[in-house]
Scaffold this motif. Structure first.
Motif, PDB file in Angstrom:
ATOM      1  N   GLN A 109       0.839  -1.193   0.000  1.00  0.00           N
ATOM      2  CA  GLN A 109       0.000   0.000   0.000  1.00  0.00           C
ATOM      3  C   GLN A 109       0.874   1.243   0.000  1.00  0.00           C
ATOM      4  O   GLN A 109       1.806   1.363   0.800  1.00  0.00           O
ATOM      5  N   GLN A 110       0.570   2.164  -0.897  1.00  0.00           N
ATOM      6  CA  GLN A 110       1.309   3.410  -1.012  1.00  0.00           C
ATOM      7  C   GLN A 110       0.381   4.561  -0.666  1.00  0.00           C
ATOM      8  O   GLN A 110      -0.681   4.713  -1.267  1.00  0.00           O
ATOM      9  N   THR A 111       0.782   5.388   0.318  1.00  0.00           N
ATOM     10  CA  THR A 111      -0.049   6.511   0.758  1.00  0.00           C
ATOM     11  C   THR A 111       0.800   7.760   0.913  1.00  0.00           C
ATOM     12  O   THR A 111       1.980   7.690   1.300  1.00  0.00           O
ATOM     13  N   SER A 112       0.199   8.925   0.620  1.00  0.00           N
ATOM     14  CA  SER A 112       0.850  10.214   0.836  1.00  0.00           C
ATOM     15  C   SER A 112      -0.117  11.324   0.483  1.00  0.00           C
ATOM     16  O   SER A 112      -0.750  11.283  -0.577  1.00  0.00           O
ATOM     17  N   ASN A 113      -0.250  12.284   1.387  1.00  0.00           N
ATOM     18  CA  ASN A 113      -1.073  13.476   1.132  1.00  0.00           C
ATOM     19  C   ASN A 113      -2.486  13.130   0.669  1.00  0.00           C
ATOM     20  O   ASN A 113      -3.001  13.707  -0.282  1.00  0.00           O
ATOM     21  N   GLY A 114      -3.077  12.153   1.333  1.00  0.00           N
ATOM     22  CA  GLY A 114      -4.438  11.761   0.993  1.00  0.00           C
ATOM     23  C   GLY A 114      -4.554  10.775  -0.141  1.00  0.00           C
ATOM     24  O   GLY A 114      -5.643  10.268  -0.412  1.00  0.00           O
ATOM     25  N   TYR A 115      -3.436  10.463  -0.827  1.00  0.00           N
ATOM     26  CA  TYR A 115      -3.465   9.482  -1.913  1.00  0.00           C
ATOM     27  C   TYR A 115      -3.295   8.087  -1.342  1.00  0.00           C
ATOM     28  O   TYR A 115      -2.519   7.885  -0.410  1.00  0.00           O
ATOM     29  N   ASN A 116      -4.015   7.115  -1.900  1.00  0.00           N
ATOM     30  CA  ASN A 116      -3.964   5.742  -1.411  1.00  0.00           C
ATOM     31  C   ASN A 116      -4.038   4.787  -2.594  1.00  0.00           C
ATOM     32  O   ASN A 116      -4.973   4.857  -3.393  1.00  0.00           O
ATOM     33  N   GLN A 400      12.395  -2.131   0.306  1.00  0.00           N
ATOM     34  CA  GLN A 400      12.137  -3.179   1.301  1.00  0.00           C
ATOM     35  C   GLN A 400      10.673  -3.574   1.351  1.00  0.00           C
ATOM     36  O   GLN A 400      10.345  -4.748   1.491  1.00  0.00           O
ATOM     37  N   THR A 401       9.792  -2.614   1.242  1.00  0.00           N
ATOM     38  CA  THR A 401       8.370  -2.900   1.390  1.00  0.00           C
ATOM     39  C   THR A 401       7.684  -3.211   0.075  1.00  0.00           C
ATOM     40  O   THR A 401       6.579  -3.775   0.074  1.00  0.00           O
ATOM     41  N   THR A 402       8.295  -2.829  -1.044  1.00  0.00           N
ATOM     42  CA  THR A 402       7.664  -3.127  -2.332  1.00  0.00           C
ATOM     43  C   THR A 402       8.252  -4.365  -2.992  1.00  0.00           C
ATOM     44  O   THR A 402       7.548  -5.121  -3.648  1.00  0.00           O
ATOM     45  N   GLU A 435      -0.200 -13.807   8.696  1.00  0.00           N
ATOM     46  CA  GLU A 435       0.065 -12.491   8.106  1.00  0.00           C
ATOM     47  C   GLU A 435       0.946 -11.634   9.010  1.00  0.00           C
ATOM     48  O   GLU A 435       0.739 -11.544  10.211  1.00  0.00           O
ATOM     49  N   GLY A 436       1.936 -11.024   8.387  1.00  0.00           N
ATOM     50  CA  GLY A 436       2.795 -10.055   9.052  1.00  0.00           C
ATOM     51  C   GLY A 436       2.784  -8.761   8.265  1.00  0.00           C
ATOM     52  O   GLY A 436       2.209  -8.675   7.174  1.00  0.00           O
ATOM     53  N   SER A 437       3.420  -7.736   8.813  1.00  0.00           N
ATOM     54  CA  SER A 437       3.418  -6.449   8.134  1.00  0.00           C
ATOM     55  C   SER A 437       4.687  -5.676   8.449  1.00  0.00           C
ATOM     56  O   SER A 437       5.391  -5.960   9.422  1.00  0.00           O
ATOM     57  N   ALA A 438       4.988  -4.715   7.606  1.00  0.00           N
ATOM     58  CA  ALA A 438       6.114  -3.808   7.808  1.00  0.00           C
ATOM     59  C   ALA A 438       5.802  -2.522   7.072  1.00  0.00           C
ATOM     60  O   ALA A 438       5.038  -2.513   6.099  1.00  0.00           O
ATOM     61  N   SER A 449       3.720   0.470   2.956  1.00  0.00           N
ATOM     62  CA  SER A 449       3.511  -0.627   3.896  1.00  0.00           C
ATOM     63  C   SER A 449       3.180  -1.898   3.133  1.00  0.00           C
ATOM     64  O   SER A 449       2.644  -1.861   2.023  1.00  0.00           O
ATOM     65  N   VAL A 450       3.499  -3.030   3.752  1.00  0.00           N
ATOM     66  CA  VAL A 450       3.257  -4.314   3.114  1.00  0.00           C
ATOM     67  C   VAL A 450       2.662  -5.269   4.129  1.00  0.00           C
ATOM     68  O   VAL A 450       2.995  -5.229   5.323  1.00  0.00           O
ATOM     69  N   THR A 451       1.739  -6.093   3.686  1.00  0.00           N
ATOM     70  CA  THR A 451       1.226  -7.214   4.468  1.00  0.00           C
ATOM     71  C   THR A 451       1.397  -8.472   3.634  1.00  0.00           C
ATOM     72  O   THR A 451       1.277  -8.437   2.407  1.00  0.00           O
ATOM     73  N   GLY A 452       1.703  -9.569   4.304  1.00  0.00           N
ATOM     74  CA  GLY A 452       1.928 -10.802   3.571  1.00  0.00           C
ATOM     75  C   GLY A 452       1.680 -12.030   4.402  1.00  0.00           C
ATOM     76  O   GLY A 452       1.887 -12.035   5.625  1.00  0.00           O
ATOM     77  N   SER A 453       1.199 -13.085   3.757  1.00  0.00           N
ATOM     78  CA  SER A 453       1.017 -14.396   4.377  1.00  0.00           C
ATOM     79  C   SER A 453       1.240 -15.436   3.296  1.00  0.00           C
ATOM     80  O   SER A 453       1.343 -15.116   2.111  1.00  0.00           O
ATOM     81  N   GLU A 454       1.293 -16.708   3.704  1.00  0.00           N
ATOM     82  CA  GLU A 454       1.504 -17.805   2.756  1.00  0.00           C
ATOM     83  C   GLU A 454       0.854 -19.080   3.245  1.00  0.00           C
ATOM     84  O   GLU A 454       0.680 -19.277   4.443  1.00  0.00           O
ATOM     85  N   TRP A 455       0.499 -19.939   2.310  1.00  0.00           N
ATOM     86  CA  TRP A 455       0.095 -21.293   2.660  1.00  0.00           C
ATOM     87  C   TRP A 455       0.743 -22.273   1.695  1.00  0.00           C
ATOM     88  O   TRP A 455       1.132 -21.919   0.585  1.00  0.00           O
TER      89      TRP A 455
END
Length: 465
Positions: A109-116, A400-402, A435-438, A449-455
């Motif tokens: 997820q990329q956010t800045s100045n109201g952009y998402n 790192q996050t992308t 799921e984890g995040s950074a 920010s990034v979220t990720g999980s696996e199976w």
């Protein structure tokens, strides 16, 4: 994009050396420098909780025990690709083949100045096969060979591209997300192992293995881009596909403290791939291709395994991975510790298994300003510092996050097996990495920010004669 907002490569060099550039111009510099960093590091989405390494987590039996099989493995492949000293536990002739499917779920997820903006990697449906065969050629001396997938990476942002510089509001225009990157990156390493173990006496066993690795690498962009008019060449198709071979070695020992309790230790050297011509750059108008060295890290394991009774097996292992000295990875990763716990309970010919794995955080809080020593993409440089606007490692923090997140730390596994005869058995497992995040914040590039999980699901067959 308006003509006055376009920055050419020559403009970039001039602006970086001009202390009187406006902040709006710096913001545009930061945006385009970000494009370079996002094209140089592959995104992790292959291994469960052990960095980019698979270790034993996808083997049919060990997979059900969270990969805890470095002291008393229950299948020959886990012995050959784990602690080679444990091969001495496989008397007679043993043959195994299996495969696992691995499905990562990663969102940035990329956010800045109201952009998402949210980008979901489409990479998935990975198949990891394993095969091993062993034979006791003389009393206490076992030879083995096999093939498996030892590590991998993958990302596919062609349909949901990463937004570079979301919400910067360049030049006060308030325009967000002026550049998109349809990243397509993949690394894969296959290992062919030859191993041997010798049972010195009833308590001590020693072993060693040689790995011949075959690595494949592809990274760049593939697809339509926007906001990149100032970049020369086909920036929407910069992917390259190369391969290399390498070798590594491993050695280990096991020792029975008590008839029901054993300890083990092993060490595995780095696996170094040298990929040639993987990333294009332009110097003085001349097109060149940069090389990069990539190391799967030095690894040390130790653990203990015991049988509280004849039907019950418990094992606890620890692994240390030296990412901080591994080429390319050391720019974004730090050393990692893993704790693996697994158990197996037998009810006649039926085996029930379970496991839990934990890994420490792997992302460096203060990454370097470049990745793998790359100097640039085209004429755009890495390791760029613009006072008050861009720190020298802001770009790699975004990377790192992308493109480089390993954010899952907790994995639960379960498995089942059935011995149809003393010579034949089938086994299967399932695993889920929670799921984890950074997240990382930059001076002017916004928040990422990034979220990720696996199976994973896997199965295999074992034969013993």
């Amino acid at each position: 994009m308006k003509n006055q907002d376009i920055i050419t490569s020559n403009d970039l060099r001039l602006n970086l050396n001009n202390a009187h550039c406006s902040q709006a111009k710096y913001l545009k510099i930061a945006q385009y420098a970000l494009l370079l960093s996002c094209s140089t590091l592959p995104h992790l989405s292959f291994a469960l909780n052990s960095g980019t390494d698979v270790d034993l987590s996808l083997n049919p039996i060990a997979g059900g025990m969270a990969g805890a099989a470095f002291v008393k493995p229950q299948e020959v492949a886990s012995a050959l690709f784990g602690n080679p000293a444990t091969l001495s536990q496989f008397k007679g002739f043993n043959f195994e083949f299996g495969a696992a499917i691995l499905e990562p779920v990663v969102r940035n997820q990329q956010t800045s100045n109201g952009y998402n903006n949210q980008s979901h990697s489409q990479a998935g449906n990975y198949i990891a096969p394993d095969f091993a065969i062993s034979g006791e050629v003389s009393p206490g001396f076992v030879l083995a060979g096999g093939l498996n997938v030892d590590s991998g990476l993958g990302a596919d942002y062609r349909t949901q591209p990463i937004n570079a510089g979301a919400g910067l509001g360049l030049g006060g225009s308030g325009v967000g997300g002026a550049a998109t990157l349809p990243l397509l990156v993949e690394l894969l390493s296959l290992s062919a192992n030859l191993g041997a173990a010798y049972e010195v006496d009833s308590k001590l066993s020693l072993g060693a293995a040689l790995t011949i690795g075959y690595g494949m690498a592809q990274f760049g962009t593939s697809g339509n881009t926007s906001g990149l008019q100032s970049l020369t060449g086909n920036f929407g198709g910069t992917t390259s596909s190369v391969h290399n071979i390498s070798i590594r070695g491993s050695t280990g020992a096991t020792y029975k403290i008590l008839p029901e309790l054993s300890v083990g230790v092993s060490i595995k050297s780095p696996l170094e791939y040298n990929y040639h011509g993987v990333l294009e750059t332009t110097v003085n108008g001349s097109q060149q291709y940069q090389n990069v060295k990539l190391d799967q890290p030095l690894e040390v394991t130790w653990g203990l395994a015991g049988n509280p009774n004849s039907d019950f097996l418990l094992e606890a292992d620890a692994i240390w991975k030296n990412w901080s000295n591994s080429s390319l990875y050391k720019d974004v990763y730090q050393d990692q510790f893993l704790a693996l716990f697994g158990g197996q309970y037998s009810i006649g010919n039926l085996q029930l298994r379970g496991g839990y794995g934990y890994s420490t955080e792997i992302l460096r809080s203060n990454p370097n300003g470049t990745v793998g020593g790359f100097s640039g993409l085209g004429t755009l440089p890495l390791n760029t510092n613009v006072p008050g606007v861009l720190n020298s490692n802001d770009l790699i923090s975004v990377v790192q996050t992308t493109l480089g997140p390993t954010v899952w730390q907790h994995t639960l596994t379960a498995g089942i097996g059935y011995a149809f005869s003393p010579k034949f058995r089938l086994d299967a497992f399932g695993a889920y990495a929670f799921e984890g995040s950074a997240s990382r914040s930059t001076l002017a590039l916004g928040n990422y920010s990034v979220t990720g999980s696996e199976w994973a699901l896997g199965a295999g067959a074992n034969f013993k004669f």
